[in-house]
Design a protein around this motif. Structure first.
Motif, PDB file in Angstrom:
ATOM      1  N   LEU A  43       0.827  -1.211   0.000  1.00  0.00           N
ATOM      2  CA  LEU A  43       0.000   0.000   0.000  1.00  0.00           C
ATOM      3  C   LEU A  43       0.862   1.262   0.000  1.00  0.00           C
ATOM      4  CD1 LEU A  43      -2.791  -1.088   2.516  1.00  0.00           C
ATOM      5  CD2 LEU A  43      -2.987  -0.857   0.037  1.00  0.00           C
ATOM      6  N   LYS A  44       1.971   1.217   0.731  1.00  0.00           N
ATOM      7  CA  LYS A  44       2.874   2.369   0.787  1.00  0.00           C
ATOM      8  C   LYS A  44       3.468   2.671  -0.585  1.00  0.00           C
ATOM      9  CE  LYS A  44       7.212   2.428   1.893  1.00  0.00           C
ATOM     10  NZ  LYS A  44       8.537   2.277   2.497  1.00  0.00           N
ATOM     11  N   TYR A  45       3.882   1.593  -1.292  1.00  0.00           N
ATOM     12  CA  TYR A  45       4.482   1.782  -2.619  1.00  0.00           C
ATOM     13  C   TYR A  45       3.454   2.326  -3.626  1.00  0.00           C
ATOM     14  CZ  TYR A  45       8.662  -0.763  -1.101  1.00  0.00           C
ATOM     15  OH  TYR A  45       9.805  -1.146  -0.454  1.00  0.00           O
ATOM     16  N   ILE A  46       2.212   1.828  -3.529  1.00  0.00           N
ATOM     17  CA  ILE A  46       1.159   2.319  -4.437  1.00  0.00           C
ATOM     18  C   ILE A  46       0.897   3.797  -4.172  1.00  0.00           C
ATOM     19  CG2 ILE A  46      -1.288   2.158  -5.030  1.00  0.00           C
ATOM     20  CD1 ILE A  46      -1.098  -0.868  -4.469  1.00  0.00           C
ATOM     21  N   GLN A  47       0.773   4.153  -2.908  1.00  0.00           N
ATOM     22  CA  GLN A  47       0.543   5.557  -2.546  1.00  0.00           C
ATOM     23  C   GLN A  47       1.695   6.443  -3.018  1.00  0.00           C
ATOM     24  OE1 GLN A  47      -2.114   7.005  -1.318  1.00  0.00           O
ATOM     25  NE2 GLN A  47      -1.095   8.999  -1.400  1.00  0.00           N
ATOM     26  N   GLU A  48       2.903   5.936  -2.861  1.00  0.00           N
ATOM     27  CA  GLU A  48       4.103   6.679  -3.290  1.00  0.00           C
ATOM     28  C   GLU A  48       4.055   6.972  -4.792  1.00  0.00           C
ATOM     29  OE1 GLU A  48       8.442   4.946  -4.075  1.00  0.00           O
ATOM     30  OE2 GLU A  48       7.961   4.940  -1.940  1.00  0.00           O
ATOM     31  N   ALA A  49       3.698   5.950  -5.587  1.00  0.00           N
ATOM     32  CA  ALA A  49       3.656   6.124  -7.044  1.00  0.00           C
ATOM     33  C   ALA A  49       2.554   7.096  -7.453  1.00  0.00           C
ATOM     34  CB  ALA A  49       3.456   4.775  -7.727  1.00  0.00           C
ATOM     35  N   LEU A  50       1.360   6.946  -6.857  1.00  0.00           N
ATOM     36  CA  LEU A  50       0.236   7.814  -7.214  1.00  0.00           C
ATOM     37  C   LEU A  50       0.486   9.259  -6.799  1.00  0.00           C
ATOM     38  CD1 LEU A  50      -2.790   5.497  -6.303  1.00  0.00           C
ATOM     39  CD2 LEU A  50      -1.896   6.011  -8.588  1.00  0.00           C
ATOM     40  N   SER A  51       1.121   9.456  -5.644  1.00  0.00           N
ATOM     41  CA  SER A  51       1.395  10.821  -5.171  1.00  0.00           C
ATOM     42  C   SER A  51       2.426  11.521  -6.050  1.00  0.00           C
ATOM     43  CB  SER A  51       1.880  10.793  -3.717  1.00  0.00           C
ATOM     44  OG  SER A  51       3.136  10.137  -3.613  1.00  0.00           O
ATOM     45  N   GLU A  52       3.248  10.734  -6.761  1.00  0.00           N
ATOM     46  CA  GLU A  52       4.224  11.314  -7.694  1.00  0.00           C
ATOM     47  C   GLU A  52       3.610  11.577  -9.072  1.00  0.00           C
ATOM     48  OE1 GLU A  52       7.502   8.642  -7.800  1.00  0.00           O
ATOM     49  OE2 GLU A  52       8.238   9.184  -5.796  1.00  0.00           O
ATOM     50  N   GLY A  53       2.293  11.325  -9.178  1.00  0.00           N
ATOM     51  CA  GLY A  53       1.598  11.621 -10.432  1.00  0.00           C
ATOM     52  C   GLY A  53       1.644  10.506 -11.458  1.00  0.00           C
ATOM     53  N   ARG A  54       2.057   9.306 -11.023  1.00  0.00           N
ATOM     54  CA  ARG A  54       2.080   8.182 -11.964  1.00  0.00           C
ATOM     55  C   ARG A  54       0.649   7.738 -12.272  1.00  0.00           C
ATOM     56  NH1 ARG A  54       6.562  10.132 -12.287  1.00  0.00           N
ATOM     57  NH2 ARG A  54       8.474   9.073 -11.661  1.00  0.00           N
ATOM     58  N   ASP A  55       0.411   7.406 -13.498  1.00  0.00           N
ATOM     59  CA  ASP A  55      -0.917   6.983 -13.933  1.00  0.00           C
ATOM     60  C   ASP A  55      -1.129   5.512 -13.575  1.00  0.00           C
ATOM     61  OD1 ASP A  55      -2.398   5.719 -16.703  1.00  0.00           O
ATOM     62  OD2 ASP A  55      -3.378   7.366 -15.654  1.00  0.00           O
ATOM     63  N   SER A  56      -2.301   5.188 -13.013  1.00  0.00           N
ATOM     64  CA  SER A  56      -2.542   3.819 -12.557  1.00  0.00           C
ATOM     65  C   SER A  56      -2.496   2.812 -13.712  1.00  0.00           C
ATOM     66  CB  SER A  56      -3.889   3.722 -11.830  1.00  0.00           C
ATOM     67  OG  SER A  56      -4.932   4.199 -12.659  1.00  0.00           O
ATOM     68  N   ALA A  57      -3.008   3.207 -14.880  1.00  0.00           N
ATOM     69  CA  ALA A  57      -2.956   2.306 -16.039  1.00  0.00           C
ATOM     70  C   ALA A  57      -1.504   2.073 -16.459  1.00  0.00           C
ATOM     71  CB  ALA A  57      -3.756   2.898 -17.199  1.00  0.00           C
ATOM     72  N   GLN A  58      -0.696   3.137 -16.370  1.00  0.00           N
ATOM     73  CA  GLN A  58       0.724   3.022 -16.719  1.00  0.00           C
ATOM     74  C   GLN A  58       1.446   2.107 -15.726  1.00  0.00           C
ATOM     75  OE1 GLN A  58       2.584   4.879 -19.449  1.00  0.00           O
ATOM     76  NE2 GLN A  58       3.690   3.030 -18.889  1.00  0.00           N
TER      77      GLN A  58
END
Length: 320
Positions: free
Chosen positions: A266-281
């Motif tokens: 969950l921490k890694y997912i939050q980290e990626a999304l907070s950096e503006g990474r697209d979930s589909a990407q």
């Protein structure tokens, strides 16, 4: 305003075309022996050199020293067809995506009957040829089949299956391949050196793999990276620009997932999304990584695995 890199480094001779020797060598032989055809069909993925090769062929044919596989580069025709030239009256380029109707085809057919203004041949380069309508092809069919001696057609397309069989059978066909990531990375390093900016080898390789065989796309990405990077272009800069999650992130995420470490996942997912990474990407990157883990077991030397050079030990451990 500065010129885009892909335009500045567009090849002007067949010797400069990257990764398409199976196309350029037969064309050079045909020019050397003066055995050119009246209609050519260049097919293949985008950004791999089809339209550029069509322009080079036109240059070779209309050069004052030609037909020749090595255009002089100084005559009027060569200069007009150079990357900085404004175009030639005897080489007509048409984008079928916006000029694909029957009226455009009839206009082209009428222009084909006129003699060249100055050069040896009147050459029609039709880009995105699959966008021509059936009516347009029917209007052109007779002219393509039996053109005047001074006329040549060069069709370029990414979707050859959409072209009528009657047209394909009347053309000399050449299929362009995706350019290897090694060749693209090498070209990017060459451009970086010429332009005077620092490009890490792994960043060049990441761009090359993401460009999926298209040198034009790779140069466009590099151009954007130059604008973003304050100093050296690193893999992190490329990942930020393209919106990719890093290889390091993927390896750490999948390790946590494999170990059943829910909080870390969950921490890694939050980290990626907070950096503006697209979930589909993110899902696409994970899928590609899992595929790479399968590939390394059967073909550890595969070209697409070279993006893991910086994380090779961790990557191999995960593959086990």
């Amino acid at each position: 305003m500065s010129t885009a890199l892909y335009r500045r480094y567009r090849p002007e001779t067949f010797a400069e075309v990257i990764g398409q020797e199976h196309v350029t060598e037969p064309l050079i032989t045909a020019l050397t022996n003066n055995r050119v055809n009246h209609a050519y069909l260049f097919s293949g993925p985008r950004g791999c050199g089809k339209t550029t090769s069509a322009r080079i062929l036109a240059r070779c044919l209309n050069c004052a020293q030609g037909p020749t596989p090595t255009p002089c580069g100084v005559c009027d025709s060569c200069r007009e067809l150079s990357r900085d030239g404004g175009g030639s009256l005897d080489v007509i380029e048409m984008d079928a995506a916006s000029h694909g109707g029957v009226d455009h085809a009839r206009d082209l057919r009428e222009r084909a009957t006129l003699a060249p203004v100055r050069d040896r041949y009147k050459i029609f380069i039709i880009d995105e040829a699959h966008m021509l309508t059936n009516e347009a092809w029917n209007a052109l069919l007779k002219t393509i089949e039996e053109p005047p001696d001074h006329v040549m057609f060069i069709f370029a397309t990414t979707e050859i299956e959409k072209l009528p069989v009657t047209i394909v059978s009347r053309c000399q066909r050449y299929t362009f391949r995706r350019i290897t990531s090694d060749d693209i990375a090498q070209r990017l390093q060459y451009v970086a050196e010429k332009e005077g900016f620092a490009l890490e080898a792994n960043a060049a390789r990441l761009i090359a793999v993401h460009a999926d065989g298209g040198l034009r796309d790779a140069l466009s990405i590099l151009d954007q990276c130059v604008g973003m990077a304050s100093d050296e272009i690193t893999p992190a800069v490329v990942e930020e620009l393209i919106g990719l999650v890093s290889k390091d992130w993927i390896i750490r995420f999948l390790t946590a997932l494999h170990n059943g470490d829910g909080p870390a996942v969950l921490k890694y997912i939050q980290e990626a999304l907070s950096e503006g990474r697209d979930s589909a990407q993110i899902m696409e990157s994970l899928t590609q990584h899992l595929r790479a883990l399968l590939i390394v077991k059967v073909a550890p030397g595969a070209e697409e695995l070279k993006v893991y050079d910086s994380f090779w030990d961790e990557f191999l451990d995960q593959a086990q």
